[in-house]
Structures are given as C-alpha cells and as structure tokens.
Design an enzyme around this catalytic site. Structure first.
Site, short mmCIF file in Angstrom:
data_model
loop_
_atom_site.label_atom_id
_atom_site.label_comp_id
_atom_site.label_asym_id
_atom_site.label_seq_id
_atom_site.Cartn_x
_atom_site.Cartn_y
_atom_site.Cartn_z
N LYS A 202 -9.84 -5.24 11.67
CA LYS A 202 -8.61 -4.73 12.55
C LYS A 202 -8.46 -5.30 13.74
CE LYS A 202 -7.03 -1.83 9.40
NZ LYS A 202 -5.85 -1.65 8.56
N GLY B 159 0.71 -1.30 0.22
CA GLY B 159 -0.05 0.04 -0.09
C GLY B 159 1.01 1.40 -0.23
N TYR C 201 -14.83 -2.66 8.67
CA TYR C 201 -13.45 -2.12 9.01
C TYR C 201 -13.00 -2.38 10.30
CZ TYR C 201 -9.27 1.25 9.05
OH TYR C 201 -8.16 1.73 9.32
N SER C 202 -13.93 -1.98 11.30
CA SER C 202 -13.27 -2.47 12.69
C SER C 202 -13.05 -3.74 12.97
CB SER C 202 -14.65 -1.81 13.59
OG SER C 202 -14.58 -0.31 13.39
N SER D 88 -5.66 -0.08 13.91
CA SER D 88 -6.56 1.21 14.14
C SER D 88 -6.95 0.96 15.47
CB SER D 88 -7.60 1.04 13.16
OG SER D 88 -8.82 2.01 13.49
N THR E 291 1.59 3.43 -2.43
CA THR E 291 1.50 4.44 -3.57
C THR E 291 1.05 5.63 -3.01
OG1 THR E 291 -0.67 3.18 -4.12
CG2 THR E 291 1.53 2.54 -5.32
#
Length: 232
Positions: A159, A11, A155-156, A139, A13
């Site tokens: 992570k 990741g 997302y949570s 996160s 970029t």
C-alpha cells in the site's frame, strides 16, 4: 461531473468493490464489475441492475495476468472511471524479518502491480479523451505519520508502493483532465477484516467522492473521506 460515465471496478465480486459499484450505478453511471470469478461478477451485476435500474455489465479479470487485462480492456471499451479495488491480505501476523517472501510477492502482484497493470491499460485512453478518474484503494497501514503497520508487512509495503504509484500516475496525467488519487477507506468489514465496524456501504462514499471529483479536484493525493492525508 455531469452525464453518464463508464466505471470499471476491480475486485467487485463482494465487499467494498461491490459497494462502490452499486453506489456508482445509483448515481447513473454505467458500471462494469470485474473480478477473477466471472460468474460471481455476472450475478452481482444482474442483482445490481434489478435493484437499482443501473446500467451494469461484468467482465472476468485477473489483475495479475497481462492477457486477462488486455482481454478485459478490449471487451469493455472506453473507461472513464477506474477503481482499483482488487486486493489481498495474506501475511497477517508475520514480521518483516521472517515473513515468507512468496507471500510478499503474491501481495505485491495483486495490490501494487495489479493496480499498475490495469491503470496502464486504461489511462492512455482517458488522457486521449481528456477526462478520467482513477482511484486506488489504499490503507491506513501505509501511513508513515501513523506508523507503518508491522503485523502485515507485505500488505503495508504494497500500500505504501500503491501510494507512490498514485503520485507517479498523477504526474503522467498532469494537465490532461485525468485525476488520480489513493483513498484510505478505513477498517471495513470484509473478508479481510470480518470484525471491522465500518460497513462497505459507509466506506464506499469516500471512494465514490474521489471517483467523481470535479475538474478542479485534487490529484496525486492520499485521501481519507474528502480530506488529504498529509505526511503519508
């Protein structure tokens, strides 16, 4: 840690990944910038080399594609430091009861399984050489202590799972000279969070600290800066 190491940053970029790669390059390590957009990775690697005299390289890498990961491993060779920075946030504003499961699948494929897949590609070589560092970008949304963030459930969840994966990989690498940790960089101003106050350069410091730990450093931990987050 002394001597030049080879660091692969996924990741890379833009945003946080590019900032981490730049900082590792400034410290004298060979940095390989990896991203799905190979042209973008090549351009950033060239710019970094010109600005800092860092030894840089690049590789196209889709963390969700086993063939792409295998090809990157073969192209890059031995990696000493792996920073799993590739990630997506595609479910903001959804609730767990109603979020489309295809968004959950997409998120887990990148944030959790992607980091797992890339780690499996490079961890055995680190163990064989008796030295390595893996840093998974986690996160604060994954902290039970602070409360799992419900407004981006996929997302949570991804992570939380990444933190658990960190513990498992650290166990696999126990007593091998390889340290595996997860880092909470805080809210960072990137494409995911364009209004965040913390810059990628500021957030990169804690990640680079974990990526360059001394041999007696922690492993299997969830870190914020140079401190362990307890009760995640």
């Amino acid at each position: 840690m002394t001597g030049q190491r080879t660091a692969l940053v996924t990741g890379a970029t833009g945003g946080l990944g590019a900032a981490v790669a730049a900082r590792l390059g400034e410290l004298g390590h060979r940095v390989v910038l990896a991203g799905r957009d190979g042209d973008a990775a090549a351009a950033i690697a060239k710019d970094l080399a010109e600005r800092t005299d860092a030894t840089t390289d690049w590789v196209g890498l889709d963390v969700t594609d086993p063939a792409s990961v295998d090809a990157a491993r073969d192209a890059v060779g031995a990696v000493d430091i792996l920073v799993n920075s590739a990630g997506v946030l595609v479910d903001a504003g959804h609730a767990a009861a109603t979020v489309p499961l295809e968004l959950v699948e997409q998120t887990l494929a990148v944030n959790t399984l992607g980091a797992w897949r890339v780690s499996q590609a490079f961890l055995p070589g680190m163990i064989e050489r008796r030295w390595g560092r893996i840093v998974n970008i986690s996160s604060g949304t994954a902290s039970f202590t602070h409360g799992i963030f419900g407004a981006a459930p996929a997302y949570s969840l991804s992570k939380v799972a990444l933190n658990a994966l960190t513990v498992l990989l650290a166990g696999s690498a126990k007593d091998s000279g390889v340290l595996v940790n997860a880092v909470n960089p805080g809210r960072v101003r990137t494409r995911m969070q364009p209004t965040a106050q913390r810059t990628p350069d500021e957030a990169a410091e804690g990640i680079v600290w974990a990526a360059t730990l001394p041999d007696d450093g922690p492993s299997g931990c969830f870190l914020r800066g140079d401190r362990e987050v307890m009760g995640w």
